[in-house]
Motif scaffolding. Structure first.
Motif, PDB file in Angstrom:
ATOM      1  N   VAL A 167       0.811  -1.213   0.000  1.00  0.00           N
ATOM      2  CA  VAL A 167       0.000   0.000   0.000  1.00  0.00           C
ATOM      3  C   VAL A 167       0.843   1.262   0.000  1.00  0.00           C
ATOM      4  CG1 VAL A 167      -1.898  -1.163   1.177  1.00  0.00           C
ATOM      5  CG2 VAL A 167      -0.202   0.105   2.526  1.00  0.00           C
ATOM      6  N   GLY A 168       2.122   1.136   0.347  1.00  0.00           N
ATOM      7  CA  GLY A 168       3.005   2.294   0.344  1.00  0.00           C
ATOM      8  C   GLY A 168       3.460   2.711  -1.037  1.00  0.00           C
ATOM      9  N   LYS A 169       2.978   2.032  -2.070  1.00  0.00           N
ATOM     10  CA  LYS A 169       3.325   2.354  -3.456  1.00  0.00           C
ATOM     11  C   LYS A 169       2.030   2.631  -4.224  1.00  0.00           C
ATOM     12  CE  LYS A 169       7.406  -0.619  -3.240  1.00  0.00           C
ATOM     13  NZ  LYS A 169       8.093  -1.826  -3.786  1.00  0.00           N
ATOM     14  N   ARG A 170       1.878   3.878  -4.657  1.00  0.00           N
ATOM     15  CA  ARG A 170       0.632   4.274  -5.310  1.00  0.00           C
ATOM     16  C   ARG A 170       0.324   3.406  -6.528  1.00  0.00           C
ATOM     17  NH1 ARG A 170      -3.110   8.351  -5.972  1.00  0.00           N
ATOM     18  NH2 ARG A 170      -2.211   9.729  -4.403  1.00  0.00           N
ATOM     19  N   VAL A 221       7.245   2.965   8.448  1.00  0.00           N
ATOM     20  CA  VAL A 221       5.965   3.039   9.146  1.00  0.00           C
ATOM     21  C   VAL A 221       5.081   4.114   8.524  1.00  0.00           C
ATOM     22  CG1 VAL A 221       4.840   3.608  11.348  1.00  0.00           C
ATOM     23  CG2 VAL A 221       6.845   2.117  11.324  1.00  0.00           C
ATOM     24  N   MET A 222       5.651   5.293   8.272  1.00  0.00           N
ATOM     25  CA  MET A 222       4.866   6.373   7.671  1.00  0.00           C
ATOM     26  C   MET A 222       4.447   6.021   6.246  1.00  0.00           C
ATOM     27  SD  MET A 222       4.337   8.651   9.946  1.00  0.00           S
ATOM     28  CE  MET A 222       3.691   9.982   8.930  1.00  0.00           C
ATOM     29  N   GLN A 223       5.307   5.346   5.509  1.00  0.00           N
ATOM     30  CA  GLN A 223       4.979   4.991   4.127  1.00  0.00           C
ATOM     31  C   GLN A 223       3.778   4.055   4.073  1.00  0.00           C
ATOM     32  OE1 GLN A 223       6.835   6.471   1.680  1.00  0.00           O
ATOM     33  NE2 GLN A 223       5.351   5.742   0.188  1.00  0.00           N
ATOM     34  N   THR A 224       3.748   3.101   4.967  1.00  0.00           N
ATOM     35  CA  THR A 224       2.615   2.159   4.996  1.00  0.00           C
ATOM     36  C   THR A 224       1.361   2.807   5.573  1.00  0.00           C
ATOM     37  OG1 THR A 224       4.080   0.244   5.217  1.00  0.00           O
ATOM     38  CG2 THR A 224       1.788  -0.037   5.917  1.00  0.00           C
ATOM     39  N   ASN A 225       1.499   3.399   6.736  1.00  0.00           N
ATOM     40  CA  ASN A 225       0.315   3.867   7.464  1.00  0.00           C
ATOM     41  C   ASN A 225      -0.267   5.147   6.873  1.00  0.00           C
ATOM     42  OD1 ASN A 225       1.152   1.744   9.035  1.00  0.00           O
ATOM     43  ND2 ASN A 225       1.377   2.904  10.913  1.00  0.00           N
TER      44      ASN A 225
END
Length: 335
Positions: free
Chosen positions: A67-70, A113-117
């Protein structure tokens, strides 16, 4: 503007972080309710096994995505359009965590953590908005008690949940202003017995553990799916509303409680069998997956009376009144 959402049996529901915990519990309940469901997670082996277990035929599909990759979430939306012709509810549930004192956690871990959440929720929300703006539907973001009450050793996770709260509020107002028929909900779980600790990276001397009360994932899943049918702004699980208000109105007292009681309670004193967790591992490393519940050693709450009352106020009021009348009748007879 009054929003009307479809019953679950008529919906297509996209769930990120669906390979375990709250996401998997939500997927199971949605399938049981007759919905068509799209499972999204990084662990393809777990997703394939879940698809076999749920045995929902052509009502269920999975898409492997970070989910951290558009671009990967764009593919989730595209594959869902190809298979089901669209979706009605998008649930941003995927989450990652690292435990440790703020100055002892690597920048790489903070970023992940920020990339995923946060970024995962931002990407999912904007993709869902684009699809739902004309046809309508629901976007449900999973916040936390930590959307308002930051925990020691959990700085970046708490920051990400604060950010998700702000993102959700801005999105809601902007959609309302443009009169888009989209319900936007923030669900705020308390401590929940999932594989969260198994998947988290840990830099503490011992394995982290959530303070009680701890709730079963199904409690959160029921609340999520109720919001998928009934537009709601915020859904608080368990004691989250009380602790949120305490932090807002008595911040000094809240700090004292965290410093005096919570700080030490977050460390179990037991060794962590897999301190690396699944933070950076697409295959979740040694951490187990494919399960709804974790291994919390204490009592797990199977219901949240506050959540049930807030989501079903008429039924709750009627039940209370019936109970009061019954009690009054019994008292009268005894006289």
């Amino acid at each position: 503007m009054n929003l009307t959402l479809k019953p679950l049996r008529e919906q297509v529901i996209v769930i990120t972080g669906a390979s375990s915990g709250i996401g998997l519990a939500t997927a199971r309940m949605a399938v049981e309710a007759g919905a068509r469901v799209v499972l999204v997670a990084r662990n393809e082996e777990a997703l394939a096994d879940i698809q076999r277990q749920l045995d929902a035929g052509d009502r269920l599909m999975y898409v492997v995505a970070d989910v951290g990759k558009r671009e990967e979430l764009d593919r989730v939306a595209s594959d869902t359009l190809d298979r089901f012709g669209g979706f009605d509810t998008w649930i941003n549930n995927a989450g990652a965590s690292v435990w440790g004192r703020l100055d002892e956690v690597d920048d790489e871990d903070h970023h992940r953590v920020m990339q995923t959440n946060y970024w995962g929720t931002l990407y999912g929300s904007t993709i869902a908005m684009a699809h739902l703006r004309e046809k309508g539907g629901a976007i449900i973001n999973i916040g936390s008690l930590e959307s308002a009450v930051a925990l020691p050793f959990h700085a970046t996770y708490s920051a990400s949940k604060h950010a998700i709260k702000a993102l959700t509020e801005v999105m809601r107002v902007e959609l309302q202003k443009s009169q888009a028929p989209i319900s936007v909900t923030l669900v705020r779980p308390s401590s929940t017995d999932t594989l969260f600790m198994d998947h988290s990276k840990n830099r503490l001397p011992s394995a982290p553990i959530f303070p009680p009360p701890v709730y079963a994932p199904e409690v959160v899943a029921q609340a999520i799916l109720y919001a998928a049918e009934h537009p709601q702004r915020d859904v608080y699980i368990g004691n989250t509303k009380f602790l949120t208000r305490l932090a807002q109105h008595a911040p000094g007292l809240t700090d004292w409680i965290k410093r005096t009681f919570i700080y030490d309670k977050l460390q179990s004193g037991k060794p962590d069998s897999d301190p690396q967790g699944a933070l950076h591992n697409a295959d979740v490393g040694n951490a187990i997956d494919g399960l709804v519940s974790g291994n919390y050693p204490g009592r797990t709450m199977k219901t949240s009376l506050y959540t049930r009352a807030s989501q079903h106020p008429v039924a709750t009021t009627a039940a209370v009144m019936l109970g009061a009348l019954t009690l009054a009748s019994l008292m009268t007879r005894r006289r």
